[in-house]
Design a protein around this motif. Structure first.
Motif, PDB file in Angstrom:
ATOM      1  N   PRO A 155       0.865  -1.086   0.015  1.00  0.00           N
ATOM      2  CA  PRO A 155      -0.041   0.199   0.000  1.00  0.00           C
ATOM      3  C   PRO A 155       0.476   1.393  -0.056  1.00  0.00           C
ATOM      4  O   PRO A 155       0.693   2.859  -0.918  1.00  0.00           O
ATOM      5  N   SER A 156       2.040   1.439   0.977  1.00  0.00           N
ATOM      6  CA  SER A 156       2.886   2.801   0.937  1.00  0.00           C
ATOM      7  C   SER A 156       2.910   3.147  -0.282  1.00  0.00           C
ATOM      8  O   SER A 156       3.313   4.125  -1.204  1.00  0.00           O
ATOM      9  N   HIS A 157       3.906   1.703  -1.247  1.00  0.00           N
ATOM     10  CA  HIS A 157       3.815   2.877  -2.813  1.00  0.00           C
ATOM     11  C   HIS A 157       2.504   2.531  -4.025  1.00  0.00           C
ATOM     12  O   HIS A 157       2.183   3.710  -4.931  1.00  0.00           O
ATOM     13  N   ALA A 158       2.005   1.334  -3.774  1.00  0.00           N
ATOM     14  CA  ALA A 158       0.669   1.985  -4.797  1.00  0.00           C
ATOM     15  C   ALA A 158      -0.082   3.375  -4.351  1.00  0.00           C
ATOM     16  O   ALA A 158      -0.925   4.121  -5.391  1.00  0.00           O
ATOM     17  N   ALA A 183       3.868   6.877  11.564  1.00  0.00           N
ATOM     18  CA  ALA A 183       5.283   6.548  11.315  1.00  0.00           C
ATOM     19  C   ALA A 183       5.927   6.019   9.883  1.00  0.00           C
ATOM     20  O   ALA A 183       6.410   5.740   9.183  1.00  0.00           O
ATOM     21  N   VAL A 184       4.790   4.721   8.918  1.00  0.00           N
ATOM     22  CA  VAL A 184       4.951   4.419   7.830  1.00  0.00           C
ATOM     23  C   VAL A 184       5.239   5.997   7.076  1.00  0.00           C
ATOM     24  O   VAL A 184       6.038   5.649   5.633  1.00  0.00           O
ATOM     25  N   LEU A 185       4.707   7.095   7.125  1.00  0.00           N
ATOM     26  CA  LEU A 185       4.385   8.365   6.393  1.00  0.00           C
ATOM     27  C   LEU A 185       6.460   8.498   6.641  1.00  0.00           C
ATOM     28  O   LEU A 185       6.875   8.783   5.468  1.00  0.00           O
ATOM     29  N   GLU A 186       7.604   8.870   8.131  1.00  0.00           N
ATOM     30  CA  GLU A 186       8.375   9.099   7.946  1.00  0.00           C
ATOM     31  C   GLU A 186       8.903   7.997   7.705  1.00  0.00           C
ATOM     32  O   GLU A 186      10.241   8.539   6.966  1.00  0.00           O
ATOM     33  N   TRP A 187       8.959   6.788   7.568  1.00  0.00           N
ATOM     34  CA  TRP A 187      10.157   6.156   6.723  1.00  0.00           C
ATOM     35  C   TRP A 187      10.231   6.072   5.168  1.00  0.00           C
ATOM     36  O   TRP A 187      11.158   5.550   5.008  1.00  0.00           O
ATOM     37  N   GLU A 217      -4.109   5.830   7.344  1.00  0.00           N
ATOM     38  CA  GLU A 217      -5.853   5.049   7.141  1.00  0.00           C
ATOM     39  C   GLU A 217      -5.782   2.992   6.854  1.00  0.00           C
ATOM     40  O   GLU A 217      -5.775   2.456   7.142  1.00  0.00           O
ATOM     41  N   ALA A 218      -4.010   3.445   5.536  1.00  0.00           N
ATOM     42  CA  ALA A 218      -3.518   1.881   5.483  1.00  0.00           C
ATOM     43  C   ALA A 218      -2.844   1.019   6.325  1.00  0.00           C
ATOM     44  O   ALA A 218      -2.636  -0.149   6.707  1.00  0.00           O
ATOM     45  N   TYR A 219      -1.644   1.862   7.456  1.00  0.00           N
ATOM     46  CA  TYR A 219      -1.390   1.143   8.449  1.00  0.00           C
ATOM     47  C   TYR A 219      -1.647   2.024   9.632  1.00  0.00           C
ATOM     48  O   TYR A 219      -1.242   3.060  10.143  1.00  0.00           O
ATOM     49  N   TYR A 269       0.610   0.238  20.768  1.00  0.00           N
ATOM     50  CA  TYR A 269       1.807  -0.809  20.552  1.00  0.00           C
ATOM     51  C   TYR A 269       2.474  -0.137  19.539  1.00  0.00           C
ATOM     52  O   TYR A 269       3.756  -0.676  19.325  1.00  0.00           O
ATOM     53  N   GLY A 270       2.396   0.384  18.771  1.00  0.00           N
ATOM     54  CA  GLY A 270       2.739   1.323  17.296  1.00  0.00           C
ATOM     55  C   GLY A 270       2.426   0.005  16.351  1.00  0.00           C
ATOM     56  O   GLY A 270       0.960   0.168  16.067  1.00  0.00           O
ATOM     57  N   THR A 271       2.314   1.543  14.911  1.00  0.00           N
ATOM     58  CA  THR A 271       2.117   0.935  13.543  1.00  0.00           C
ATOM     59  C   THR A 271       2.991   0.078  12.742  1.00  0.00           C
ATOM     60  O   THR A 271       4.412  -0.703  12.817  1.00  0.00           O
ATOM     61  N   LEU A 272       2.556  -0.887  12.335  1.00  0.00           N
ATOM     62  CA  LEU A 272       2.878  -2.382  12.289  1.00  0.00           C
ATOM     63  C   LEU A 272       3.014  -2.326  10.745  1.00  0.00           C
ATOM     64  O   LEU A 272       2.300  -2.202   9.523  1.00  0.00           O
TER      65      LEU A 272
END
Length: 260
Positions: free
Chosen positions: A142-145, A202-206, A237-239, A244-247
């Motif tokens: 999802p991050s790339h799509a 967190a995924v955006l920051e990644w 929304e996707a992550y 406990y955090g974001t997977l």
């Protein structure tokens, strides 16, 4: 030298432990003895390259990267055995039979014809030398799509559409085919890490430190902030963030080859 995004060592260093785990797993599969010369192609800010001193305490190690910002940051790790130089992996070469180990970690995925580079890498190895490769294989995540979808929409498409496209990456079997044809014994595999990330969105920051950076840099001020806000909302929304955090599931592809 090919045009490259301006990379940020600071942003890339976010989640350094999670980013470093595939590198450590890759290096553990290199069973080289009496190592005297090592090159890390795509060394980034140098911290992972510096760990190779512990693996091969008698070796001279050179890190190569096309980003002046990354090479500047890496200099803090330089010493009499470890040096860093600016260079494009696509154009890199070394004298035949001159190296014991070549490592390239999370770099070749940017190069469309990466398989064509492998014979040259093998030629640079001495007989018995090792080539170790790791690349992300999460282009359909999802991050790339979401990134591709947004970059293809107005008003972003004029600037960002082409910067969101990535070459198809080889699978483990492709590495086995090419490297076996070059006279190597090959160990190739893939795995999915489930990184547990802390912090807001967190995924955006990644991805701001890696896959999304070329897109964000292609956009003019104002539009960049608008894109990042929309992209960040969809990533959240996707992550979803849990207590406990974001997977973040993250597929990676590995190949370790020893030259006969």
């Amino acid at each position: 030298m090919r045009t490259s995004p301006v990379w940020s060592p600071e942003q890339y260093g976010t989640f350094a432990d999670e980013r470093g785990r595939p590198f450590a797993d890759l290096v553990r599969r290199i069973r080289a003895d009496d190592v005297r010369s090592v090159v890390d192609l795509g060394c980034g800010p140098g911290g992972l390259t510096a760990t190779l001193r512990d693996s091969w305490p008698e070796a001279t190690i050179v890190g190569v990267d096309s980003s002046p910002q990354m090479i500047e940051a890496a200099q803090e790790f330089a010493d009499d055995r470890l040096s860093f130089e600016l260079g494009d992996v696509h154009d890199w070469s070394a004298p035949e039979g001159s190296l014991d180990v070549i490592v390239t970690n999370a770099t070749l995925q940017w190069i469309p014809d990466q398989l064509d580079l492998l014979p040259g890498f093998v030629k640079a190895l001495r007989p018995g030398g090792w080539l170790a490769i790791q690349i992300p294989g999460n282009g359909n995540a999802p991050s790339h799509a979401i990134l591709r979808e947004l970059a293809a929409k107005d008003p972003y498409a004029e600037f960002a559409r082409d910067r969101s496209l990535r070459p198809d990456v080889p699978g483990p079997g492709d590495y086995v085919d090419v490297l076996s044809a070059e006279g190597c014994v090959v160990d190739a595999w893939e795995t999915t890490y489930f990184h547990l990330l802390q912090g807001d969105n967190a995924v955006l920051e990644w991805v701001k430190g890696t896959g999304a950076r070329p897109v964000l840099q292609s956009l003019p001020d104002g539009l960049r902030q608008e894109f990042e806000a929309e992209y960040g909302a969809r990533l959240a929304e996707a992550y979803p963030q849990r207590d406990y955090g974001t997977l973040l599931p993250f597929r990676r592809i590995f190949a370790v080859a020893q030259k006969r």
